[in-house]
Design a protein around this motif. Sequence first.
Motif, PDB file in Angstrom:
ATOM      1  N   TYR A   1       0.835  -1.219   0.000  1.00 33.48           N
ATOM      2  CA  TYR A   1       0.000   0.000   0.000  1.00 33.48           C
ATOM      3  C   TYR A   1       0.861   1.258   0.000  1.00 33.48           C
ATOM      4  O   TYR A   1       0.514   2.249  -0.645  1.00 33.48           O
ATOM      5  N   ALA A   2       2.001   1.229   0.702  1.00 33.37           N
ATOM      6  CA  ALA A   2       2.880   2.408   0.717  1.00 33.37           C
ATOM      7  C   ALA A   2       3.463   2.651  -0.675  1.00 33.37           C
ATOM      8  O   ALA A   2       3.516   3.786  -1.148  1.00 33.37           O
ATOM      9  N   ASP A   3       3.873   1.576  -1.352  1.00 33.89           N
ATOM     10  CA  ASP A   3       4.467   1.725  -2.688  1.00 33.89           C
ATOM     11  C   ASP A   3       3.433   2.209  -3.698  1.00 33.89           C
ATOM     12  O   ASP A   3       3.748   2.985  -4.600  1.00 33.89           O
ATOM     13  N   ALA A   4       2.198   1.756  -3.549  1.00 37.79           N
ATOM     14  CA  ALA A   4       1.141   2.139  -4.504  1.00 37.79           C
ATOM     15  C   ALA A   4       0.799   3.621  -4.365  1.00 37.79           C
ATOM     16  O   ALA A   4       0.414   4.269  -5.336  1.00 37.79           O
ATOM     17  N   LYS A   5       0.947   4.147  -3.185  1.00 38.37           N
ATOM     18  CA  LYS A   5       0.658   5.573  -2.878  1.00 38.37           C
ATOM     19  C   LYS A   5      -0.751   5.992  -3.279  1.00 38.37           C
ATOM     20  O   LYS A   5      -1.047   7.183  -3.384  1.00 38.37           O
ATOM     21  N   GLN A   6      -1.600   5.018  -3.540  1.00 40.48           N
ATOM     22  CA  GLN A   6      -2.977   5.325  -3.888  1.00 40.48           C
ATOM     23  C   GLN A   6      -3.714   5.747  -2.624  1.00 40.48           C
ATOM     24  O   GLN A   6      -3.377   5.278  -1.533  1.00 40.48           O
ATOM     25  N   GLY A   7      -4.684   6.645  -2.759  1.00 35.78           N
ATOM     26  CA  GLY A   7      -5.454   7.052  -1.600  1.00 35.78           C
ATOM     27  C   GLY A   7      -6.174   5.868  -0.965  1.00 35.78           C
ATOM     28  O   GLY A   7      -6.445   4.866  -1.632  1.00 35.78           O
ATOM     29  N   LEU A   8      -6.454   5.988   0.321  1.00 34.75           N
ATOM     30  CA  LEU A   8      -7.159   4.917   1.034  1.00 34.75           C
ATOM     31  C   LEU A   8      -8.395   5.475   1.725  1.00 34.75           C
ATOM     32  O   LEU A   8      -8.373   6.600   2.243  1.00 34.75           O
ATOM     33  N   ILE A   9      -9.446   4.678   1.726  1.00 32.88           N
ATOM     34  CA  ILE A   9     -10.644   4.970   2.519  1.00 32.88           C
ATOM     35  C   ILE A   9     -10.751   3.802   3.499  1.00 32.88           C
ATOM     36  O   ILE A   9     -10.858   2.647   3.073  1.00 32.88           O
ATOM     37  N   ILE A  10     -10.660   4.098   4.781  1.00 32.31           N
ATOM     38  CA  ILE A  10     -10.654   3.026   5.781  1.00 32.31           C
ATOM     39  C   ILE A  10     -11.965   3.082   6.570  1.00 32.31           C
ATOM     40  O   ILE A  10     -12.262   4.099   7.212  1.00 32.31           O
ATOM     41  N   ILE A  11     -12.725   2.005   6.499  1.00 33.81           N
ATOM     42  CA  ILE A  11     -14.002   1.955   7.215  1.00 33.81           C
ATOM     43  C   ILE A  11     -13.789   1.256   8.553  1.00 33.81           C
ATOM     44  O   ILE A  11     -13.283   0.125   8.604  1.00 33.81           O
ATOM     45  N   CYS A  12     -14.162   1.934   9.642  1.00 33.61           N
ATOM     46  CA  CYS A  12     -14.055   1.352  10.977  1.00 33.61           C
ATOM     47  C   CYS A  12     -15.407   0.751  11.355  1.00 33.61           C
ATOM     48  O   CYS A  12     -16.394   1.479  11.452  1.00 33.61           O
ATOM     49  N   GLY A  13     -15.438  -0.547  11.567  1.00 35.15           N
ATOM     50  CA  GLY A  13     -16.661  -1.188  12.064  1.00 35.15           C
ATOM     51  C   GLY A  13     -16.886  -0.794  13.524  1.00 35.15           C
ATOM     52  O   GLY A  13     -15.988  -0.306  14.196  1.00 35.15           O
ATOM     53  N   ARG A  14     -18.108  -0.978  14.020  1.00 36.94           N
ATOM     54  CA  ARG A  14     -18.446  -0.657  15.425  1.00 36.94           C
ATOM     55  C   ARG A  14     -19.571  -1.563  15.890  1.00 36.94           C
ATOM     56  O   ARG A  14     -20.175  -2.278  15.106  1.00 36.94           O
ATOM     57  N   TYR A  15     -19.899  -1.452  17.141  1.00 35.89           N
ATOM     58  CA  TYR A  15     -20.957  -2.263  17.739  1.00 35.89           C
ATOM     59  C   TYR A  15     -20.697  -3.741  17.426  1.00 35.89           C
ATOM     60  O   TYR A  15     -19.559  -4.169  17.420  1.00 35.89           O
ATOM     61  N   GLU A  16     -21.727  -4.500  17.151  1.00 37.21           N
ATOM     62  CA  GLU A  16     -21.533  -5.931  16.918  1.00 37.21           C
ATOM     63  C   GLU A  16     -21.111  -6.224  15.489  1.00 37.21           C
ATOM     64  O   GLU A  16     -20.860  -7.369  15.143  1.00 37.21           O
ATOM     65  N   GLY A  17     -21.092  -5.183  14.646  1.00 34.89           N
ATOM     66  CA  GLY A  17     -20.689  -5.429  13.263  1.00 34.89           C
ATOM     67  C   GLY A  17     -21.355  -4.459  12.319  1.00 34.89           C
ATOM     68  O   GLY A  17     -21.749  -3.365  12.715  1.00 34.89           O
ATOM     69  N   TYR A  18     -21.490  -4.875  11.073  1.00 35.87           N
ATOM     70  CA  TYR A  18     -21.983  -3.994  10.006  1.00 35.87           C
ATOM     71  C   TYR A  18     -22.790  -4.860   9.053  1.00 35.87           C
ATOM     72  O   TYR A  18     -22.623  -6.089   9.005  1.00 35.87           O
ATOM     73  N   ASP A  19     -23.643  -4.212   8.275  1.00 39.26           N
ATOM     74  CA  ASP A  19     -24.401  -4.929   7.247  1.00 39.26           C
ATOM     75  C   ASP A  19     -23.414  -5.411   6.175  1.00 39.26           C
ATOM     76  O   ASP A  19     -22.678  -4.606   5.600  1.00 39.26           O
ATOM     77  N   GLU A  20     -23.408  -6.707   5.945  1.00 38.69           N
ATOM     78  CA  GLU A  20     -22.398  -7.328   5.070  1.00 38.69           C
ATOM     79  C   GLU A  20     -22.398  -6.745   3.660  1.00 38.69           C
ATOM     80  O   GLU A  20     -21.382  -6.809   2.950  1.00 38.69           O
ATOM     81  N   ARG A  21     -23.513  -6.128   3.237  1.00 40.13           N
ATOM     82  CA  ARG A  21     -23.570  -5.619   1.860  1.00 40.13           C
ATOM     83  C   ARG A  21     -22.558  -4.503   1.604  1.00 40.13           C
ATOM     84  O   ARG A  21     -22.259  -4.197   0.456  1.00 40.13           O
ATOM     85  N   ILE A  22     -22.005  -3.936   2.675  1.00 35.35           N
ATOM     86  CA  ILE A  22     -20.982  -2.894   2.460  1.00 35.35           C
ATOM     87  C   ILE A  22     -19.751  -3.488   1.764  1.00 35.35           C
ATOM     88  O   ILE A  22     -19.011  -2.789   1.069  1.00 35.35           O
ATOM     89  N   THR A  23     -19.565  -4.810   1.926  1.00 28.22           N
ATOM     90  CA  THR A  23     -18.367  -5.433   1.319  1.00 28.22           C
ATOM     91  C   THR A  23     -18.393  -5.349  -0.217  1.00 28.22           C
ATOM     92  O   THR A  23     -17.364  -5.528  -0.855  1.00 28.22           O
ATOM     93  N   SER A  24     -19.570  -5.035  -0.789  1.00 29.04           N
ATOM     94  CA  SER A  24     -19.650  -4.907  -2.258  1.00 29.04           C
ATOM     95  C   SER A  24     -18.800  -3.739  -2.772  1.00 29.04           C
ATOM     96  O   SER A  24     -18.452  -3.704  -3.945  1.00 29.04           O
TER      97      SER A  24
END
Length: 219
Positions: free
Chosen positions: A101-124
């Motif tokens: 990831y450092a070599d690619a230098k492409q921007g990153l969007i990092i999603i932080c999960g919370r509570y017991e989890g997240y709706d799995e459809r976000i993985t799309s």
Amino acid sequence: MKIQIITLFPEMFDGVFGASMLWKAQKDGIVEYSCINLRDFGLGKRKTVDDTPYGGGDGMLLMIEPLMKAVEAAKNNDSKAKVLLMTPRGNTWLQSKAKVYADAKQGLIIICGRYEGYDERITSVVDEQISIGNYVLTGGEIPAMIVTDSIVRLLPGVLGGETSAEVESFVADDKTVEAPQYTRPAEFNGMKVPEVLLNGNHAEIDAWRQNNGGSGIDE
Ligand code: ADE
């Protein structure tokens, strides 16, 4: 490199991004951090972001709609950014991945999960799911900090210009750790620095370091 973090707790990042090398990397224009508050995309007057799971079960899940809108907002800032989801179900984070990831230098969007989890459809819309180890934390914020730190310190210009990021633990194979190091005094409370490190013979020192590195993976 732009790093956007989607979180319900942006204030958690102030300390980590506001000190030491991560702070300096932003000051020097090498990286730009920003937090997107998931709450801003919550539904209704109460800005709701979570709901109970279909099929029953403990706790609340982050709903798909606020998550999707937050990712869209982040993509509007950086359309080519890779989306990472912090989850104990992800691929184990390794030094070699930080390097990619450092070599690619492409921007990153990092999603932080919370509570017991997240709706799995976000993985799309997620490019990689990442776990920082086989234990469960209260959320993805600390994993996001760990992932960010391990990438940013590898960006050119962040460490003091030396080859420090090339000769350290885990670089060669994600397993091997550096040999132990010592500084003055040569003796402290009867504990002596290994003689070989004091003699100035670099071939011998290199050999000692080769032999005194180890496996960083618990057996
Ligand atoms: N969220 C909760 N626990 C986690 C872990 N071990 N890795 C990544 N995200 C997490």
